[in-house]
Scaffold this active site. Structure first.
Site, mmCIF file in Angstrom:
data_model
loop_
_atom_site.group_PDB
_atom_site.id
_atom_site.type_symbol
_atom_site.label_atom_id
_atom_site.label_comp_id
_atom_site.label_asym_id
_atom_site.label_seq_id
_atom_site.Cartn_x
_atom_site.Cartn_y
_atom_site.Cartn_z
ATOM 1 N N SER A 83 0.778 -1.198 0.036
ATOM 2 C CA SER A 83 -0.034 -0.026 -0.127
ATOM 3 C C SER A 83 0.839 1.252 0.016
ATOM 4 O O SER A 83 2.025 1.029 -0.414
ATOM 5 C CB SER A 83 -1.012 -0.008 1.242
ATOM 6 O OG SER A 83 -1.885 0.991 1.128
ATOM 7 N N ASN A 84 0.421 2.183 0.336
ATOM 8 C CA ASN A 84 1.201 3.529 0.326
ATOM 9 C C ASN A 84 0.625 4.469 1.355
ATOM 10 O O ASN A 84 -0.311 4.114 2.286
ATOM 11 C CB ASN A 84 1.006 4.371 -0.957
ATOM 12 C CG ASN A 84 -0.187 4.716 -1.380
ATOM 13 O OD1 ASN A 84 -0.895 5.346 -0.752
ATOM 14 N ND2 ASN A 84 -0.817 4.136 -2.593
#
Ligand code: CTP
Length: 402
Positions: A209-210
């Site tokens: 993810s980020n």
């Protein structure tokens, strides 16, 4: 006289900042508003009803019934009379009552029966204002649709310094004026917004993810809803939610889920804003069981995700507007303009990781906006809700007919 004919019910509660309500009353009257004042019982310890009655040119209400005259004040009538119920200052105590439906004086009873918009300006000491219960109560009444005029930063009555001062009366006046001059330029328009990160599963417990917080997407959703739009927010995991209860939220996890949700809605939309930080790649194979630790290294094969903005950009009709975002670390303008063309955006909002106070996780942002027509502008570092307003203004200025 920007408030001529507007009926404002000013609520005053027990806070040292209550003296500023006299200045506020004067400013509202000077702008042509009709003002009635309602005080909580403890506000009477800080400022006299006589001061506020003289300035507002109207009797001040603070009790359900006056034992001397026998006159009964109808809180329902007061709530119906007002175009705006402005509570300034609101103490932590009254805020707690608003958040929990407690109704033990004329002011809180009027709050519960008022049909008009309610605006509150808190005033508290530094640590009180940051206390999780106060923050939660503010969020709670925000979710009821109330408007919060956040406290300002400076010297506090306790001698401490920080956020907690009642917003200056001149600033409150500006908010009241802009509330009444608010436009509904997006009334009836259907707006799709993607927001937050996506999560790409590696196995049942891990993902890629980020750092996207979704704050910009939430601010955009609230701003569009405030201007009358019918907003659909396709929201990645863990992303900040907007406060307007009218916004329809579709929760998704992966880029593929986000694409499916957007694809289902796209045709009916007038405006699409792609604010999500979509993961560009996902693991090629998702393990059905937790991957066990083996050996000194590990390689995960990734495969490219669908580009939502690009795919839907190819299907865009001449009557639809597409807005994109670009977060860049170098050669920013070139990359943003390339994405503007490639993804068929009408407008792109560029964040540079090199600007202090901009990008992921911050409450503020600094952006540059480029349009398909070649127009560009640069903002200062501003709270994300102010940035959202700038973006909406530029969308309104686009030549596309929506
Ligand atoms: N976007 C999207 N779907 C993707 C990737 C990006 O809809 N799979 C959208 C974003 O929401 C944003 C715009 O495309 O509005 C640009 O996103 P960005 O990540 O900056 O661009 P990429 O094309 O992924 O380019 P790169 O990561 O190489 O900079």
């Amino acid at each position: 006289m920007l408030l001529k004919g507007k009926k404002i019910l000013l609520g005053v509660t027990g806070s040292i900042a209550a003296y500023k309500s006299a200045i506020l009353t004067r400013l509202l009257i000077k702008e042509g508003a009709e003002v009635q004042v309602i005080m909580s019982t403890s506000a009477l310890d800080f400022i006299t009803p006589l001061t506020l009655a003289t300035l507002s040119k109207s009797a001040v209400h603070h009790q359900f019934h006056d034992p001397k005259s026998g006159v009964w004040t109808n809180h329902v009538d007061l709530g119906l009379w007002a175009d705006l119920f402005l509570v300034a200052p609101i103490s932590a105590n009254t805020l707690g009552k608003f958040a929990n439906g407690i109704c033990d004086n004329l002011l809180t009873a009027t709050y519960l029966s008022a049909r008009c918009p309610v605006m509150v300006a808190p005033a508290m000491d530094l640590d009180m204002y940051q206390h999780p219960s106060v923050r939660e109560n503010l969020n709670k009444i925000k979710a009821f649709g109330n408007i919060i005029l956040e406290a300002e930063t400076g010297e506090l009555a306790s001698g401490l310094s920080g956020q907690g001062r009642l917003m200056e009366p001149e600033h409150i006046l500006e908010y009241v004026i802009s509330h009444f001059s608010k436009t509904e330029d997006f009334k009836g328009k259907k707006v799709l917004i993607t927001s937050g990160p996506t999560q790409e599963a590696i196995d049942p417990v891990r993902f890629i993810s980020n750092h996207s917080s979704g704050k910009m997407g939430a601010s955009l959703a609230d701003s569009f809803a405030e201007e009358g739009a019918d907003v659909y927010l396709v929201l990645g995991p863990g992303a900040v939610k907007p406060v307007d209860p009218k916004i329809k939220i579709i929760k998704v996890k992966s880029a593929e889920d986000m694409f499916q949700a957007c694809d289902n809605l796209h045709k009916q939309m007038d405006i699409c804003v792609f604010a999500a930080a979509v993961a560009d790649y996902a693991p090629k194979h998702v393990a059905s069981e937790k991957i066990k630790k083996e050996g000194d290294g590990m390689t995960i094969e990734l495969t490219k995700n669908i580009d939502i903005a690009y795919t839907l950009g190819k299907q865009k009709s001449p009557f639809q507007i597409h807005v994109g975002f670009a977060l860049e670390t170098e050669n920013e303008e070139f990359h943003a303009k390339t994405k503007l063309q490639k993804k068929n955006f009408d407008l792109i909002v560029l964040n540079s990781m090199r600007d202090a106070g901009a990008g992921f996780q911050h409450d503020t942002n600094k952006v540059r906006i480029f349009t398909e027509e070649g127009k560009s502008l640069e903002s200062e570092v501003l709270p994300k809700n102010e940035i959202a307003k700038i973006i909406l203004k530029e969308i309104k200025n686009l030549p596309v007919k929506i």
